[in-house]
Design a protein around this motif. Structure first.
Motif, PDB file in Angstrom:
ATOM      1  N   TYR A  10       8.645   9.518   4.844  1.00  0.00           N
ATOM      2  CA  TYR A  10       7.777  10.247   3.919  1.00  0.00           C
ATOM      3  C   TYR A  10       8.648  10.929   2.874  1.00  0.00           C
ATOM      4  N   ALA A  11       8.158  10.966   1.631  1.00  0.00           N
ATOM      5  CA  ALA A  11       8.864  11.689   0.565  1.00  0.00           C
ATOM      6  C   ALA A  11       7.853  12.134  -0.477  1.00  0.00           C
ATOM      7  N   SER A  12       8.171  13.214  -1.167  1.00  0.00           N
ATOM      8  CA  SER A  12       7.249  13.790  -2.145  1.00  0.00           C
ATOM      9  C   SER A  12       7.977  14.160  -3.416  1.00  0.00           C
ATOM     10  N   HIS A  13       7.207  14.256  -4.497  1.00  0.00           N
ATOM     11  CA  HIS A  13       7.662  14.873  -5.743  1.00  0.00           C
ATOM     12  C   HIS A  13       6.838  16.142  -5.897  1.00  0.00           C
ATOM     13  N   GLY A  14       7.458  17.281  -5.600  1.00  0.00           N
ATOM     14  CA  GLY A  14       6.694  18.524  -5.614  1.00  0.00           C
ATOM     15  C   GLY A  14       5.615  18.472  -4.545  1.00  0.00           C
ATOM     16  N   ARG A  15       4.365  18.677  -4.960  1.00  0.00           N
ATOM     17  CA  ARG A  15       3.250  18.643  -4.010  1.00  0.00           C
ATOM     18  C   ARG A  15       2.619  17.262  -3.898  1.00  0.00           C
ATOM     19  N   THR A  16       3.128  16.308  -4.675  1.00  0.00           N
ATOM     20  CA  THR A  16       2.573  14.950  -4.665  1.00  0.00           C
ATOM     21  C   THR A  16       3.331  14.080  -3.676  1.00  0.00           C
ATOM     22  N   GLN A  17       2.625  13.611  -2.667  1.00  0.00           N
ATOM     23  CA  GLN A  17       3.249  12.717  -1.689  1.00  0.00           C
ATOM     24  C   GLN A  17       3.362  11.326  -2.280  1.00  0.00           C
ATOM     25  N   VAL A  18       4.555  10.754  -2.233  1.00  0.00           N
ATOM     26  CA  VAL A  18       4.821   9.451  -2.847  1.00  0.00           C
ATOM     27  C   VAL A  18       5.014   8.368  -1.793  1.00  0.00           C
ATOM     28  N   LEU A  19       5.774   8.658  -0.744  1.00  0.00           N
ATOM     29  CA  LEU A  19       5.976   7.704   0.351  1.00  0.00           C
ATOM     30  C   LEU A  19       5.227   8.201   1.576  1.00  0.00           C
ATOM     31  N   SER A  20       4.498   7.295   2.224  1.00  0.00           N
ATOM     32  CA  SER A  20       3.611   7.693   3.326  1.00  0.00           C
ATOM     33  C   SER A  20       3.818   6.799   4.548  1.00  0.00           C
ATOM     34  N   GLY A  21       4.900   7.020   5.268  1.00  0.00           N
ATOM     35  CA  GLY A  21       5.140   6.264   6.490  1.00  0.00           C
ATOM     36  C   GLY A  21       5.723   4.890   6.261  1.00  0.00           C
ATOM     37  N   VAL A  22       6.761   4.792   5.442  1.00  0.00           N
ATOM     38  CA  VAL A  22       7.386   3.501   5.126  1.00  0.00           C
ATOM     39  C   VAL A  22       8.273   3.045   6.288  1.00  0.00           C
ATOM     40  N   ASP A 208       0.641   1.886  -2.734  1.00  0.00           N
ATOM     41  CA  ASP A 208       0.187   3.243  -2.427  1.00  0.00           C
ATOM     42  C   ASP A 208       1.119   3.964  -1.452  1.00  0.00           C
ATOM     43  N   GLY A 209       2.426   3.798  -1.665  1.00  0.00           N
ATOM     44  CA  GLY A 209       3.392   4.527  -0.860  1.00  0.00           C
ATOM     45  C   GLY A 209       3.667   3.964   0.507  1.00  0.00           C
ATOM     46  N   ARG A 210       3.133   2.771   0.800  1.00  0.00           N
ATOM     47  CA  ARG A 210       3.346   2.126   2.090  1.00  0.00           C
ATOM     48  C   ARG A 210       3.783   0.677   1.895  1.00  0.00           C
ATOM     49  N   ILE A 211       4.355   0.089   2.921  1.00  0.00           N
ATOM     50  CA  ILE A 211       4.666  -1.339   2.912  1.00  0.00           C
ATOM     51  C   ILE A 211       3.434  -2.078   3.417  1.00  0.00           C
ATOM     52  N   ALA A 212       2.815  -2.886   2.544  1.00  0.00           N
ATOM     53  CA  ALA A 212       1.602  -3.609   2.917  1.00  0.00           C
ATOM     54  C   ALA A 212       1.907  -4.844   3.747  1.00  0.00           C
ATOM     55  N   GLN A 213       3.023  -5.517   3.462  1.00  0.00           N
ATOM     56  CA  GLN A 213       3.395  -6.725   4.199  1.00  0.00           C
ATOM     57  C   GLN A 213       4.857  -7.036   3.933  1.00  0.00           C
ATOM     58  N   THR A 214       5.547  -7.534   4.942  1.00  0.00           N
ATOM     59  CA  THR A 214       6.937  -7.961   4.815  1.00  0.00           C
ATOM     60  C   THR A 214       7.071  -9.379   5.351  1.00  0.00           C
ATOM     61  N   GLY A 215       7.847 -10.205   4.660  1.00  0.00           N
ATOM     62  CA  GLY A 215       8.066 -11.564   5.130  1.00  0.00           C
ATOM     63  C   GLY A 215       8.898 -12.351   4.149  1.00  0.00           C
ATOM     64  N   SER A 216       9.101 -13.620   4.441  1.00  0.00           N
ATOM     65  CA  SER A 216       9.828 -14.495   3.527  1.00  0.00           C
ATOM     66  C   SER A 216       8.977 -14.751   2.289  1.00  0.00           C
ATOM     67  N   PRO A 217       9.594 -15.131   1.162  1.00  0.00           N
ATOM     68  CA  PRO A 217       8.792 -15.447  -0.035  1.00  0.00           C
ATOM     69  C   PRO A 217       7.737 -16.513   0.238  1.00  0.00           C
ATOM     70  N   GLN A 218       8.100 -17.539   1.004  1.00  0.00           N
ATOM     71  CA  GLN A 218       7.156 -18.621   1.295  1.00  0.00           C
ATOM     72  C   GLN A 218       5.969 -18.118   2.108  1.00  0.00           C
ATOM     73  N   THR A 219       6.234 -17.272   3.110  1.00  0.00           N
ATOM     74  CA  THR A 219       5.161 -16.759   3.952  1.00  0.00           C
ATOM     75  C   THR A 219       4.228 -15.850   3.166  1.00  0.00           C
ATOM     76  N   LEU A 220       4.795 -14.942   2.381  1.00  0.00           N
ATOM     77  CA  LEU A 220       3.945 -14.024   1.636  1.00  0.00           C
ATOM     78  C   LEU A 220       3.088 -14.744   0.611  1.00  0.00           C
ATOM     79  N   TYR A 221       3.629 -15.785  -0.010  1.00  0.00           N
ATOM     80  CA  TYR A 221       2.866 -16.496  -1.026  1.00  0.00           C
ATOM     81  C   TYR A 221       1.748 -17.331  -0.408  1.00  0.00           C
ATOM     82  N   SER A 222       2.037 -17.998   0.697  1.00  0.00           N
ATOM     83  CA  SER A 222       1.044 -18.890   1.288  1.00  0.00           C
ATOM     84  C   SER A 222       0.170 -18.219   2.338  1.00  0.00           C
TER      85      SER A 222
END
Length: 360
Positions: A10-22, A208-222
């Motif tokens: 988690y990380a913030s800029h002032g009161r604005t939360q930017v990273l949310s459980g990466v 939105d401050g989170r990792i939605a999906q991780t994988g190889s380029p081929q996997t993410l595209y297809s």
């Protein structure tokens, strides 16, 4: 072997939360990319890893060494991390050799500079100044300077954004090849899908401050995890489908499913534009469509199609196909090649008013 490990960050800029459980893991010696739109938090993530921004909580380690956990924080200069900013930030008054060797011990400087000039393909350019180089050459000097102290991790913050389109592709390929030759562990941050797909071994799509999906380029595209990821990585045809265990039953026919797809139920499925093949001749498994537009793009044609309304519900108002040649007729027949991939709830259930195709 794990190089960089980020857990529940988690990380913030002032009161604005930017990273949310990466959560993100980058294996040693691999090229990774954090891909996302402006404002999603990817640059903040890079700055936390580099030591320029403090984490609120979570854990960041490199080769087992703790960098930041929100309480204890290793200073940036002790992290053994190289950083290449967007503009390269070369010293204009120093030669190429002096830029690369800046900060190195004097005794080791000549040999290390010569080694890196050869590595980045600039042998013989050591006496020049930055203004005497092209934009691509300047970026290679910036890369050599970042590699000079042999960092355990290299961070690249949209380093190709300032280059023109033709040069960007060449420099990107050269930089990736250089990093692989050096055996470097690197993370590229970008909003450019083509850049991510062509550069990295692993892509982490950030939203939105989170990792939605991780994988190889081929996997993410297809096989994207959801419709938003599918659209972000390129144009996507989204169809309503009923899964019957072995296939997706759609208005374009009965289509095989990608591995690991849900077995049954009503779902939205994705087809990439290259999966649609066009013909002027009817076939048993083809459906009729009207050509709305055909745009020549040099390497292919982008064809927009209006499916025959008689095919019924579950089809978008338009489909997009990429073809090697322009259709010769205003009415064509569409066949699907390859598997359909489920990306979420059916159109009627959750996607009303959402475009079925988005040009990324």
């Amino acid at each position: 072997m794990t190089g960089l490990a980020i857990q529940d960050l988690y990380a913030s800029h002032g009161r604005t939360q930017v990273l949310s459980g990466v959560d993100l893991t980058v294996e040693q010696g691999s090229l990774a990319c954090v891909l996302g739109p402006s404002g999603c938090g990817k640059s903040t993530l890079l700055r936390v890893v580099a030591g320029f921004h403090q984490a609120a909580r979570g854990r960041v380690t490199l080769a087992g060494r703790l960098l930041d956990d929100g309480r204890s924080r290793l200073p940036a200069e002790r992290r053994r991390i190289g950083y290449v900013p967007q503009d390269g930030a070369l010293f204009p008054h120093l030669t190429v050799a002096a830029n690369i060797g800046f900060g190195l011990p004097r005794a080791k400087r000549p040999a290390r500079v010569a080694e890196l000039l050869d590595l980045v393909g600039l042998a013989g350019f050591g006496d020049r100044h930055p203004h005497q180089l092209s934009g691509g050459q300047q970026q290679r000097v910036a890369l050599a300077r970042a590699l000079a102290p042999a960092p355990e991790l290299l961070l690249l913050d949209e380093p190709f954004a300032a280059l023109d389109a033709a040069l960007r592709s060449d420099v990107r390929a050269e930089v990736a090849a250089t990093l692989r030759r050096a055996g470097a562990t690197a993370i590229l941050v970008t909003h450019d899908q083509d850049e991510a797909l062509s550069f990295a071994d692993t892509i982490a799509v950030m939203r939105d401050g989170r990792i939605a999906q991780t994988g190889s380029p081929q996997t993410l595209y297809s096989e994207p995890a959801d419709a938003r990821t599918a659209r972000f990585l390129g144009e996507a045809n989204l169809l309503d489908a009923e899964l019957d265990g072995a296939a997706a039953v759609t208005a374009l026919g009965r289509l095989p499913l990608t591995d690991g797809a849900p077995a049954t139920g009503r779902h939205l499925v994705m087809l990439r534009p290259r999966q649609l093949r066009l013909s002027s001749v009817p076939a048993a498994d083809a459906v009729r469509a009207r050509v709305l537009s055909c745009l020549f793009r040099g390497h292919d044609y982008r064809v927009e199609l209006a499916p025959d309304p008689a095919l019924g519900a579950g089809l978008p108002e338009r489909l997009v196909a990429y073809t090697d040649g322009a259709p010769s007729e205003t009415e064509v027949y569409v066949q699907v090649h390859g598997a359909a991939h489920p990306v979420g709830d059916a159109l009627g259930a959750a996607s009303a008013g959402t475009p079925s195709t988005v040009d990324a």
